[in-house]
Design an enzyme around this catalytic site. Sequence first.
Site, PDB file in Angstrom:
ATOM      1  N   SER A 142      48.274  37.180  19.979  1.00 60.92           N
ATOM      2  CA  SER A 142      47.662  36.297  20.968  1.00 60.92           C
ATOM      3  C   SER A 142      47.159  35.067  20.237  1.00 60.92           C
ATOM      4  O   SER A 142      46.968  35.085  19.012  1.00 60.92           O
ATOM      5  CB  SER A 142      46.485  37.015  21.649  1.00 60.92           C
ATOM      6  OG  SER A 142      45.653  36.112  22.334  1.00 60.92           O
ATOM      7  N   TYR A 155      39.252  42.304  22.378  1.00 64.93           N
ATOM      8  CA  TYR A 155      40.642  41.863  22.494  1.00 64.93           C
ATOM      9  C   TYR A 155      40.992  40.966  21.311  1.00 64.93           C
ATOM     10  O   TYR A 155      42.035  41.144  20.661  1.00 64.93           O
ATOM     11  CB  TYR A 155      40.833  41.118  23.810  1.00 64.93           C
ATOM     12  CG  TYR A 155      42.239  40.621  24.042  1.00 64.93           C
ATOM     13  CD1 TYR A 155      43.217  41.459  24.571  1.00 64.93           C
ATOM     14  CD2 TYR A 155      42.600  39.304  23.746  1.00 64.93           C
ATOM     15  CE1 TYR A 155      44.512  41.007  24.798  1.00 64.93           C
ATOM     16  CE2 TYR A 155      43.885  38.844  23.968  1.00 64.93           C
ATOM     17  CZ  TYR A 155      44.840  39.697  24.495  1.00 64.93           C
ATOM     18  OH  TYR A 155      46.116  39.249  24.715  1.00 64.93           O
TER      19      TYR A 155
END
Length: 252
Positions: A142, A155
Amino acid sequence: MFDLSGKVAIVTGGNGGIGLGIARGLASAGAALMLVGRDAAKTERAVAELAATGATASAAIADVTVEADCRGFAEAALQRHGRIDILVNNAGTNWRKPPQDYSLEEWRALIDANLTSTFLASMAVFPTLQCQRAGKIVNIGSMTSIFGASFAAPYSASKGGVVQFTKACATAWAEHGIQVNAILPGWIDTELTQQGRVQVPGLNERVLARTPAGRWGVPDDLAGTAVYLSSRASDFVTGAAIPVDGGYSSQA
């Protein structure tokens, strides 16, 4: 150089969003696909979508945080397709809130879903790739692998871990002819990020203002990079983490 005919690719979380976009790209390059997901109906629908285009595809219903399930889908791929050439570690999830509001159980669940799953699936296919002395592993990180997000602490930690795990495996497995790389998606329009736009006020406007491309990405925007990293075009590329974010991470 980008032809994947005769290759077999496993895509975890391949039944929707980024995973399905990547699966479509790999299929268009000639690969046979195994889509791994927990939701049987959703996974079968994705397989049917690929099959309707003429692709060879199958489903494996599995929880990628469970070691036995990961071994199971690797064995199923060998039984159904005869080989494994590519693994795309895409499965993952996110919940958005300030760091202090996560429980320990939520922290562990996110780390397991995003990082431990990448470890388990990679270990499941490694013996086959090692025996073949060839293989491609593409891990989905990400942009939060690069920098933090105030509403996504676990995350961000898990996706940062994905990049470091990618680099470690790349250096360890190069001698076996295995390339391990990562794709770092930016803001991609999926069911997960649609929820984020509801949960984080002003997110849509901030994303558009910072993204030089002037739009949110779509799942198919990841397909070309995934095909490249899965093909012989990238045989001398390993340990890389490539942003696919419309220029978002290049902005100060």
